[in-house]
Structures are given as structure tokens and as C-alpha cells.
Write an enzyme that holds these catalytic residues in place. Sequence first.
Site, PDB file in Angstrom:
ATOM      1  N   ARG D 256       0.454  -1.074  -0.458  1.00  0.00           N
ATOM      2  CA  ARG D 256       0.001   0.301   0.256  1.00  0.00           C
ATOM      3  C   ARG D 256       1.002   1.075   0.177  1.00  0.00           C
ATOM      4  O   ARG D 256       1.469   1.865   1.118  1.00  0.00           O
ATOM      5  CB  ARG D 256      -0.878  -0.190   1.288  1.00  0.00           C
ATOM      6  CG  ARG D 256      -1.644   0.982   1.206  1.00  0.00           C
ATOM      7  CD  ARG D 256      -2.453   1.145   2.579  1.00  0.00           C
ATOM      8  NE  ARG D 256      -2.254   2.011   3.267  1.00  0.00           N
ATOM      9  CZ  ARG D 256      -1.788   1.932   4.933  1.00  0.00           C
ATOM     10  NH1 ARG D 256      -2.781   1.299   5.309  1.00  0.00           N
ATOM     11  NH2 ARG D 256      -1.195   2.821   5.105  1.00  0.00           N
ATOM     12  N   HIS D 260      -3.606   3.852   4.109  1.00  0.00           N
ATOM     13  CA  HIS D 260      -5.384   4.110   3.980  1.00  0.00           C
ATOM     14  C   HIS D 260      -5.914   4.781   3.298  1.00  0.00           C
ATOM     15  O   HIS D 260      -6.568   4.018   2.639  1.00  0.00           O
ATOM     16  CB  HIS D 260      -5.379   3.670   6.220  1.00  0.00           C
ATOM     17  CG  HIS D 260      -6.765   2.564   5.157  1.00  0.00           C
ATOM     18  ND1 HIS D 260      -6.870   1.579   5.233  1.00  0.00           N
ATOM     19  CD2 HIS D 260      -8.013   2.690   5.587  1.00  0.00           C
ATOM     20  CE1 HIS D 260      -7.603   0.881   4.902  1.00  0.00           C
ATOM     21  NE2 HIS D 260      -8.774   2.071   5.969  1.00  0.00           N
ATOM     22  N   TYR D 269       2.431   5.409  11.855  1.00  0.00           N
ATOM     23  CA  TYR D 269       2.708   3.941  12.406  1.00  0.00           C
ATOM     24  C   TYR D 269       3.425   3.547  11.690  1.00  0.00           C
ATOM     25  O   TYR D 269       4.059   1.956  11.362  1.00  0.00           O
ATOM     26  CB  TYR D 269       1.636   3.212  12.357  1.00  0.00           C
ATOM     27  CG  TYR D 269       0.504   3.375  11.156  1.00  0.00           C
ATOM     28  CD1 TYR D 269       1.356   2.225  10.179  1.00  0.00           C
ATOM     29  CD2 TYR D 269      -0.011   4.014  11.488  1.00  0.00           C
ATOM     30  CE1 TYR D 269       0.096   2.544   8.828  1.00  0.00           C
ATOM     31  CE2 TYR D 269      -1.546   4.705  10.324  1.00  0.00           C
ATOM     32  CZ  TYR D 269      -1.017   3.589   8.980  1.00  0.00           C
ATOM     33  OH  TYR D 269      -2.031   3.784   8.342  1.00  0.00           O
TER      34      TYR D 269
HETATM   35  C1  LIG Z   1     -16.693  -4.833   9.086  1.00  0.00           C
HETATM   36  C2  LIG Z   1     -15.295  -3.975   9.832  1.00  0.00           C
HETATM   37  N1  LIG Z   1     -14.403  -3.521  10.438  1.00  0.00           N
HETATM   38  C3  LIG Z   1     -13.354  -2.782  10.488  1.00  0.00           C
HETATM   39  C4  LIG Z   1     -13.976  -1.608   9.337  1.00  0.00           C
HETATM   40  C5  LIG Z   1     -12.574  -0.572   9.260  1.00  0.00           C
HETATM   41  N2  LIG Z   1     -11.662  -0.345   8.399  1.00  0.00           N
HETATM   42  C6  LIG Z   1     -11.601  -0.227   7.345  1.00  0.00           C
HETATM   43  S1  LIG Z   1     -10.530  -0.508   6.114  1.00  0.00           S
HETATM   44  C7  LIG Z   1      -9.752  -1.286   7.051  1.00  0.00           C
HETATM   45  C8  LIG Z   1      -8.268  -2.464   6.702  1.00  0.00           C
HETATM   46  C9  LIG Z   1      -8.706  -3.369   6.055  1.00  0.00           C
HETATM   47  O1  LIG Z   1      -7.619  -3.999   5.136  1.00  0.00           O
HETATM   48  P1  LIG Z   1      -7.514  -4.850   4.496  1.00  0.00           P
HETATM   49  O2  LIG Z   1      -8.565  -6.139   4.767  1.00  0.00           O
HETATM   50  O3  LIG Z   1      -5.424  -5.033   4.867  1.00  0.00           O
HETATM   51  O4  LIG Z   1      -7.893  -4.003   3.349  1.00  0.00           O
HETATM   52  P2  LIG Z   1      -6.190  -2.071   3.209  1.00  0.00           P
HETATM   53  O5  LIG Z   1      -6.998  -1.038   3.175  1.00  0.00           O
HETATM   54  O6  LIG Z   1      -5.210  -2.968   3.475  1.00  0.00           O
HETATM   55  O7  LIG Z   1      -6.673  -2.999   0.986  1.00  0.00           O
HETATM   56  C10 LIG Z   1     -10.581  -1.126   8.409  1.00  0.00           C
HETATM   57  C11 LIG Z   1      -9.964  -2.114   9.781  1.00  0.00           C
HETATM   58  C12 LIG Z   1     -14.409  -2.006   8.160  1.00  0.00           C
HETATM   59  N3  LIG Z   1     -14.974  -1.499   7.349  1.00  0.00           N
HETATM   60  N4  LIG Z   1     -15.834  -2.879   8.596  1.00  0.00           N
END
Ligand SMILES: Cc1ncc(C[n+]2csc(CCOP(=O)(O)OP(=O)(O)O)c2C)c(N)n1
Lengths: 328, 328, 363, 363
Positions: D256, D260, D269
Site C-alpha cells: 500500500r 490507508h 505507524y
Molecule cells: C467489519 C469492518 N471492520 C472494520 C472496518 C474499518 N476498516 C476499514 S479498512 C480497514 C483495514 C482493511 O485492511 P485490509 O483488509 O488489509 O485492506 P486494505 O485497506 O489494506 O486494502 C478497517 C479496519 C470496516 N470497514 N469493516
Amino acid sequence: MSHETITMVEAVNLALAHEMEKDDSVVLLGEDVGTNGGVFRATVGLKERFGNRRVMDTPLAEALIGGLAVGMAAQGLKPVAEIQFMGFVFPAMEHVICHAARLRNRTRSRLSCPMVLRAPFGGGIHAPEHHSESTESLFAHIPGLRVVIPSSPARAYGLLLAAIRNPDPVIFLEPKRIYRASKQPVEDNGVALPLDTCFTLREGSDLTLISWGAMIKETLESAEELAEEGISCEVIDVATISPLDMDTILASVAKTGRCVIVHEASRNLGVGAEIAATIAEKGLLDLQAPPVRVTGYDTVMPYFRLENHFMPNTADIKDAVRQTLEFV
Amino acid sequence: MSHETITMVEAVNLALAHEMEKDDSVVLLGEDVGTNGGVFRATVGLKERFGNRRVMDTPLAEALIGGLAVGMAAQGLKPVAEIQFMGFVFPAMEHVICHAARLRNRTRSRLSCPMVLRAPFGGGIHAPEHHSESTESLFAHIPGLRVVIPSSPARAYGLLLAAIRNPDPVIFLEPKRIYRASKQPVEDNGVALPLDTCFTLREGSDLTLISWGAMIKETLESAEELAEEGISCEVIDVATISPLDMDTILASVAKTGRCVIVHEASRNLGVGAEIAATIAEKGLLDLQAPPVRVTGYDTVMPYFRLENHFMPNTADIKDAVRQTLEFV
Amino acid sequence: MDTVFEGQILFRQYLTAQNEVSTELPEWARSADWLTTCYRNMVLARTMDNKAIALQRTGQLGTYASLLGSEAIDVPVGLLMQKEDVLIPYYRNHAIQMLRGTPIEEILLYWGGDERGNASPGMGEDFPNAVPIATQAMHACGVASAFRIRGESRVALTLCGDGATSKGDFLEALNVAGAWQLPVVFVVNNNQWAISVPRNLQSGAPTLAQKAIGAGIRGEQVDGNDVIAMREALQLALDRARDGKGPTLIEAISYRLSDHTTADDATRYRDNDELKAAWELEPIKRLRTYLHSNGWWDETQETLWQEEVNCMVQSAVDAYLDTPPQPIESIFDHLYAELPESLREQRDWAMVKAMKGGSHHES
Amino acid sequence: MDTVFEGQILFRQYLTAQNEVSTELPEWARSADWLTTCYRNMVLARTMDNKAIALQRTGQLGTYASLLGSEAIDVPVGLLMQKEDVLIPYYRNHAIQMLRGTPIEEILLYWGGDERGNASPGMGEDFPNAVPIATQAMHACGVASAFRIRGESRVALTLCGDGATSKGDFLEALNVAGAWQLPVVFVVNNNQWAISVPRNLQSGAPTLAQKAIGAGIRGEQVDGNDVIAMREALQLALDRARDGKGPTLIEAISYRLSDHTTADDATRYRDNDELKAAWELEPIKRLRTYLHSNGWWDETQETLWQEEVNCMVQSAVDAYLDTPPQPIESIFDHLYAELPESLREQRDWAMVKAMKGGSHHES
Ligand SMILES: Cc1ncc(C[n+]2csc(CCOP(=O)(O)OP(=O)(O)O)c2C)c(N)n1
Ligand SMILES: Cc1ncc(C[n+]2csc(CCOP(=O)(O)OP(=O)(O)O)c2C)c(N)n1
Ligand SMILES: [Mg+2]
Ligand SMILES: [Mg+2]
């Protein structure tokens, strides 16, 4: 003893730090609560201060967060688990409803579940979908839980301390729209607020305004503006949504004879329904006008471009108050 | 055209078979719905008749059942998913609340979610823990869902047909205490009942009794017994819990001036709260007495040895009616 | 293409159904001590089980989940866990509960629809039965986390069925156990059926033990009808967990010889030949044959023990049947540590209604 | 002890960051055609992404999730899926949506807080973005089930992040895909971070691809910065699914390169050296170097294409900014197929309040 002027989210942090300092059994867990200090910075600095045994970044799984907290709490820890946004709490519902709320009852108090589930909630910050809902009602319906919602930095501090110290599970919902909306001097004195009583924020004689969370802001503003019109509103911050202190509310309505309930959640079976129903049931003869609810619509919270339409504002509250006062 | 005297669970089976015969896009899924025909036999014979492509035993995972149904429904199938007992629905909440209830709204009707989630619910059969709850309120609070509860074999047949045909998600809750409590002639004529109206089961002039599901039995019995005392009760079966037809209820209360709401679920934020609140809000001047609720306690449903204490019975209902009539 | 991961699952068995030794026996299995203790408790467990079913059939117990066919899994678990360890069971582990100190009458009380069945002081810090499938796997990880946080050498052991391995809770729990290297042992009682759903419909994975691979933890498959294999696998897993070497998943292959519960009728969906074949593999006969062939157990002992066990169970049944119901206010008094003011009125009503002449009086 | 299961995970890569060929190239990668198309779209995707971030920074867009670093995953997915297949995306797959027919202005509309961004007819039967993590994996299985039930040769393809692989939904979905042998492809964009949580805290498993092993399905790890590897892995998975040969899990290793979302600040972080190192592996430069070295692309083409792409994006932005908001009644009108009678009153109020002089009027 510090006595700083701080925001609500800082007050949350202060209460967490206070209690972790005092009580080794208090631990934090959730997504991004560690190094990142939470997406709203509610847990900032705590991992550095108390170590990663006590401040745990969990894998991305809300059912797990709920389930871990239950297991830890049964062991006598006092886990404070964060759900990043209330819209993501649903996977944890089974653990909250089937376990946290029941562990004491199920074991006739052999085990108990002194956990806190914190979640920021509510609209108004132009956030993406699922980041703006107010579903406190779903928890309030469940016996065995406590549901608490602060509406100021000082109440956030005192109520969160109480929630952590409480020997039973508490759902602690933080209205994120007012996380940084205002500052207040908060003394870090470790004094908890009671979890079984509403707060009367303003006395009045013509009508009782009942609300909680972020809407307290609009409710107080409305009361102020109405005062200028010569209308005297009592303002009650329910704060302890469940179990609900109806005594304070009923006493106020007995005095004023009229009430308007304000909440951001959808109307149908929002917490306002219970309040209005109980007023009708126990205070019917006191009522000089119908108990009116000013609430979000019974629709899905719209994406942010239209979200302001969904949320009640001071004009809505004042209209409802005037209309209620005109009722004869 | 058959016109048999059947139980409610047989009526559920009949409606499923009727609609699967008529419409290829109707499919069933759930735990044990196939060879076993469901633990209550609601789907018995359907796998043999329609094949295992259309009647699917899923792995043991309720979130999955909810999620699969959403995916299928978005593809234009009409999945009827069974949750084995309502106490096990919580893992599916995220899919129901965040997806099923929102897919149409989220896509401005580009996609939709014509699914039915069936679940037996309620107490009174001396079942183990988690097999006896009534949490219809949790679904009724969610905009975008319909919540439907039948109270007789004929209404189970007609309402289930309507639920399957409805282009939006329907939570269809089956009061298992009366699954086999009585029989009724049900014509397999494919005629659906409306999903937007309460059913007035008995006309009366002194008081309106409002209930749904299994408690309709006790409510009707109470009305009958009270009639012998010269008290004339109107009995309304709400049936379509959400969206709620308040018009029928308000009209009845306008006529009788008094009402008692009966439900098995806990009182605090049970569906009765919304009904009482709306009566107070819109029908205050019609009320000659407070709207009274006769409900389960705000406790966890006790294990079965004490469950009868939790559930309202005819004596409770009659007491509440008499008390309401004595109010001046 | 580089290989970035390789894994395998082994099957552990020492004693076959034909009383053959398929792998060299561990030293301890060459003496009578532990094995006869194990056997005695398996017989006790089955006797308790039969009695519970009889009570249910005569209306003296609620819906009951039989342990028939799980004896060689649960009795070793009960014998090998330390007192300070914590059991996080599912609803079929009465034998473990008994061995860890819950009187049989209190086990019956639970199945008789009375929360006091979860309140036995004998249960220590153990969890009550988990009714919602697989949720206990996460609680076990929470318990194990508490041990880790406090630096204690204790182990959380949790059990579930084959069906439960499909549920997110189980899989999320395996994953966190691996990520955090928790002192937890997962035992899957793969009894081939989840009510009417056969094992092959639950998952396309040829073994359930390989779910451990997905979570990056140790996993093995064990003959769950062979107490020697179960002891070896469990002891290794418990020791590893206690020594901070991480979690283990044990898939114990067994067969549900009973209906799912007394509310179920397995003949609706299960082939009788399959059941018959499974009885050939059942654990008690297998162990008895081995004990007999070593001269560690004989018919007289069998008869005496069966009599003793019958007495134990019968007196527990008597105690159970003599237990009066809880007062109605108990449903309020354990809801919160302290009764909220708002519930006082409801509690009062409930008590009045339960009194003589009240609407809910039960004579 | 018998071995009852063996499994492995392979890593697929053809083109290294040093422009070396690490595995013999497939035939199609020896000609310009597909690779330049791919490249053009990757540049377009990144341009759109930059623009979206700029819009957010100037208050003209809501919180936005950048696709930076995912181009070599998403563009091949968008190019290889058939029109009749169904995409069940997560919130970072704008490039795929664009390639499947959603105009850029409608993608922006979504991130501008307007449901019409999910309503583009260009989306066909594709799902809208999934905000609740991993839920889409199950919807994909539901879609794939529908294909199977109707006997259609179509594939459901779903994506998620590394964090999402910890959530029960993802794991339950893998499991049912295996049990039912569904025509579904799971692509995990393992970009090493889930907001602030690094990959190694998500799971103890050395690869995420091995979660496929737990579910009994095919899994492989792929260099997600190498479009050649991505095309090979995707084509194989899509073909297998379409031919009824079952599901595949592809773990695409990426990074990434952005925060985020625009609401995040990764410097809190994340080590800057790690980020710098990741930029050395990034997909666009890698592909451009390969195209250049084969004489399939030059600086002039680059400049022209960048200009063209800038225009395309700018006109989409203009169209987006010109889109008036929806009328307030839209929040009622798509809630149900038909407005329930009980909502009519609320809808009327809402309209009145939105009118000039009303409490919610916005000028
Ligand atoms: C059920 C749920 N829990 C928490 C969130 C908040 N949240 C949004 S993105 C994220 C991290 C996702 O990481 P990853 O699966 O690695 O995908 P990336 O964004 O890195 O592509 C979180 C915790 C959410 N959208 N849905
Ligand atoms: C969440 C949840 N869903 C459904 C049920 C109903 N149910 C009880 S036992 C069971 C089957 C469990 O099978 P398995 O995990 O193999 O354990 P076994 O009973 O065979 O030992 C089901 C579906 C439940 N108790 N909890
Ligand atoms: Mg099983
Ligand atoms: Mg990621």
C-alpha cells in the site's frame, strides 16, 4: 492532579489512562488501538505507556474482539474493547448478546463479564457509508447490558471510569461528531459518575427536552434560543440509556406537563419509543400534550451528501417544542 | 386444489412448496433443511421434490447463510434462508443489516435483495438456552427490512407467500410454540396476504388488545373469557411488525379509548414500545387510560424450568384489561 | 515457481479396532495404571449418559445431547488437564465436567433447565456449556490471552464438533491463536455429523486438522476412539501450550453413535449400516479388549465396577430430582451484580405472581 | 503415523523489479498487445487516483481510499473478467470498476457521498463497494451459487485486503466455496497493512494463500507487482472456475504505497524506509521498463498518453462536480420497491423541510 481543558476524545483517553494506571487488570483491545492510537486517537500513547500486553492490536475481526473480551473478562480482566465504528459492531453481536449479557446470569454469578465495548457512533462528520449510524436501540433492548452515551468531556471521563469499574458489560457509545466540538476543564481525579441516573442539564418549567449524545448540543442550543422567546425548557441528558432512569424523566414531565424527545437514530423503535411509551403508561395524567419525538427518519442513513437532511437540527427541535406548547 | 386441515408448520411447508413449484427462482438454504427437512420439519420433502440444487444444506455458519442469501438475491434468485432458531441469528446480523436491508437503497434500485429469512422463535416448548428468545424488535428497528409474524396456519401460508414474492428482504418469524398447537383448513390456492396491514381478529368496543405471534392465542382466549364478564375487546394481530400499520391500531383505539399490548419479548424497547409511543403521540386525546404493556420481563429468558414465569398468560392479560378499564 | 510453504497432517493411532498395535506404544501404555482409570471413567460416563437419556424419555430431563462415542476423547481430556487449566467446553462434554469436579447431579440440573447447573463450585473458572456453536473457541482465546497477559503457565482447552469448524468463530479463533501464539488447545470431536449434515458437506478439506495450516498453527489428526493416541496427542499439545510453544488443533476422529440430541431422530437421514460399522470402532470395547488381553481387567471387575457406577449415578439422579426449583426472583438477581432500580418493580410483580393465588403460581 | 494430507503453496513471478525474467515467459508476454493495453490502463488508474486525492484535499470529495500500488492486480482483473462475470469488489477496486464500464465521474460520485455512484448502468450486475470488511466474499459465493443453480458458465470474482483474511466472513466463504466447488475466484490484495496493523500481526500463517488449504481449495501466491504473473494466475483461476473445476484463492503480494485512506496518516505507524523500499518494487515502473526494453513503448507515447489520460480524468471531474445532489426524497424512494404507507408522512415532512424556508433547506 491535572485539570486541563480538553475535548471529549481526550477525556476518553484520560479515563482509560487513569484506570489502566490504577488497575492492572484493565486492558485494551481492538483494531488499530496500539501504535496508531485508534483512528480517532482515543487510545493514543497508551501502548507506549502500558505495553503491548495490555494494549492489543487484534486481527481484523469484530466477532473475535467481542469473543476475546468475553474470555478475558471471565478471567477477571477488565477488557475495554474498541469497535472502530459502530457500523461494524454487528459481527460481535452474538458475543455481546449471547455471552457478555448472560455470563453472570447463566452461571448464577459464578462467572461475570466486566467488559466495556467502546464505539464511536453517529453522523455529521461526512464519513463514508456505515460510519454514521446510531443503533444504540439494538443494545438497549438486551437485558444484562448497560448502554451509556456521554455528551460532554466531563461526562465522558466520569462515565467511562464508571463503565470500566462496573462489574457487568457496558456498551459505551461515543458521539464522534462532538469528539472535538468543544473543550471543557476536566479534573483527572478518578471520580466516576453514576450509571443509573439521567443528568438534568438545565431546569425549566414549560416543557422537558429529553436527549443524549451529540444531539444534546442542538437540544441545549434550542433551549437557550427558546428561552429568549420566553419558553422555559428543562433539558435532560439520558446518558444511561439502559437500564433507563425513568424516574428523573417522569418527575420532570410531571412538573412541565410536556415533553419532546430528540435523537439521531431512526424513529421506529429508537430509544425515544420506550421513553414515550413509559411516559404514556406512567405519566398519562401529567401530560398536557402528546410526547413528541424529533428523530432521524426510518430510512437508511444517507451517504454524506444528504446526511444533514437526516439529522434533526435546532429548527426542528424548536418547531416541535412550539407545536407541543400550542397543543391544547 | 387441496384444502386440508393443517398445522402452522405444515402451512409453512405448503407455501414453500407452492412457490417453488410456481417459480424456479425460489431456492431454500439453511442448516438441516435438506434431507432432514428442517429440525421442525418445515422443509420436509422439498429436497426430494425440487432437488439439491434448490434445497441446500449449508455448512454450519449463520453469517454465511445470510451472506449467501444476499448474493443469490442480488442475482435475481429468491432465496428463503432458514436460521434454525432465532437465538442463532446474530452472526447473520451484519449481512441482514448492512447488506440485505440496504442493497436496493445503496444502488438506487440497480440491485435488490428479494430474500426471506425464516426463523422459529419464542418460548414455551421447554427448549435449551438460546432456543426461546423473541428479538423481533432488533429487526423491526432496521429501515429497509420487513418483519412479519404469522399467528395461524392460514396466515402463515398467505404471509409467507407474500414474503417470498415481495421484492425486498423479509424477516419471517415463526412462533414455534404454536407450530402444531392447532389445525385449520388452508386452501393451497396461492393467494398471498397483504404485508402492510394488521388483522383485526375480533371486533369489540371497550378496549383494544394488540398482539402478534404465539401470544395471539392467549390474547384471543382472554378476549373470549372477558366477553363472558361482559367486557368487549377488539383483538388486533399486528402480523406485519415492520413497516407497522399504525392506522388500523389508531382507528381501533380511537373507537375503544383503551388498549393493552401483549408480547412475549422483553418490555424495554419491545415492539410494544413503538406502538404505545405512537398511540400516545397520535391518539392522546382518544385515550381514556394509559396504554398498558403486558410483556416478558427485562431479564434474560430463563432456562426452561422457570420459563413459564417469564411469559405472559391469560390471567396477566385479563388483569391488565380490567385494570385499564378501571382507570378513570 | 518457488515453493513458499509446505505442510502436512499426520494421523495418530496406536491401537486399532482389531486390538492390533499399529504404532509402537509409548512406555506408559505398557502398564495398567492410567488405562484402567481411563476405562473406569469411560464406563461411568456412558452409564451417566444412558441414565440421562432415560430421564429425558420419561419427562424428567429436557432435551439432552448424548456423549455416546466421545468417551475416548473426553475422558483423556478430563484426566490430563490440570486443575488450574480452564475448560471451555461445548454441549457434549459432560464427562470432562464430571472429571474436573462437577457433581453429576449438577450436570443433570443443567439439562433439566436450571441455571444452577452452571454454578457448581466444582467448575472453578471453567466456562459453562456453549450453546451457540463455536463461540467457545474465541472465549478460549480470551482466557488464554489472560494467562499470557498475567504470565501464568496455564492452558485453555476448548472443544467443538466437526460442524463447528465451518463457523467463522472457530476460524477466527485459530487465526488469533496463531498470531498471538496463545496457550490454547483446540479439540475437534469430528463425529462425522452435524445434526443431519455429514462431514463431507461441511468442508471440501480432506481433513479438518488442516484448518490449522490456514492459521499457521500445529494440527494433527487422531483416532478419537483410541485413548492411547488421544493421551499422546493431548499431552503434547498441553505441554507445548504450557511451555509457551503455541497452540495446537487436534482433530479427533470419532462417530456420533447417538441421535444428535434426544430431540433428534437420526434414522431420518443416516444409514443404519454406517452406524453399525461405527459401533465396531467404538472406544470402550476397544480399550476393554486391550485391558483384558493384558490381564489388567476382568469380568468380575467389570461387574463390580458397573454396579458401583450404577449406584453413583442413581444417587446423583435422586439428588437431582430432589432439587426444588429456583425462586422466580433468581432471574433478576443474577442479571447484574446489583439490581438496577428500574427492575425492582418487575421483580416485585414477578414474586407476587408466583405466590399462591398469583397468575404464575405453580403448585 | 500416516500422512493424511500434504499441501504446498507456490509463488508465481515472471518479471522481477530488476527487469529480470525469473521464470520462462508465457507466449503472450512476448508481444506488445495485451501488455501495452494493460500499461495504458494502469497509468489511467493512477492518474484518476491522484486526481481523487487532490479533490479530497480541496474539500471536493469525501474520504477516499487510494489504489496506489494495486494497479498490477486490478487492471489485469478488469481486463480478464468477462462482461457476463460478476465483480464483487472491496473499496479499493476503482480501476476494475472503470475497466468494466463505470464512468469515472460515477466512481467519483460514490466517493463524493452519493449513492448514484453505485447505480451506473455500466456496473451491470456487479456489486457496489463493500465497506464492511470481507462481507463481499460471501456475496461472491452467493452469486456463484446462483450461477451453479442456473447452470451458467459465469464466474464470480471478489477481492479483499490482507486484513480481511482474518474475518470469519472470508474464511466461511473459502470453506463453502470448497464444499460446493463454486465458480468463484478470491483475490487477496496483500498490501502488507490493514490501516496500521502489519501483515504479521494479522496471522501466524507464513502465507495467506495457505488459507486455501484450510478450506480444501486451490491457492497460490503471486507477485502482485508483476502483471504477467497476475494475468497467468487470474486466467487459470477464471478458466478453472468457468469450467466447473472449482474455486481459487490468489494471494497477490503488493504494497500500500498510499495512506490507508485520505483520513489516515501512515507516518504515524509506518517506517519510511519500508515505504521507500516498496517504491522500488512498484508495478508501473516495472512494466514500463519491460515495455521500453522490448521497444513496445517510448517517451513520446508516454507523454501523449499521459496528456490524453489527464483530459479524460479532467472531463470526468468536471462532470462529477457538475452533478447536482439528489432530491431528499431519494432516501425514501429506494428503501423499498414501493414506499410503505407508514413512511409517506416522513417523506412529505422531509420534502417540506428541504424547501426554501424549511429547516433543512440548503441553498
Ligand atoms: C467489519 C469492518 N471492520 C472494520 C472496518 C474499518 N476498516 C476499514 S479498512 C480497514 C483495514 C482493511 O485492511 P485490509 O483488509 O488489509 O485492506 P486494505 O485497506 O489494506 O486494502 C478497517 C479496519 C470496516 N470497514 N469493516
Ligand atoms: C450458532 C448456532 N447455530 C446453530 C445451532 C443449532 N445446532 C446445535 S448443534 C448443531 C450441529 C453441531 O454439529 P457439530 O459441530 O458437528 O457437533 P456435534 O453436535 O456433532 O457434536 C446445530 C446446527 C447452534 N446451537 N448454534
Ligand atoms: Mg459433529
Ligand atoms: Mg491491506
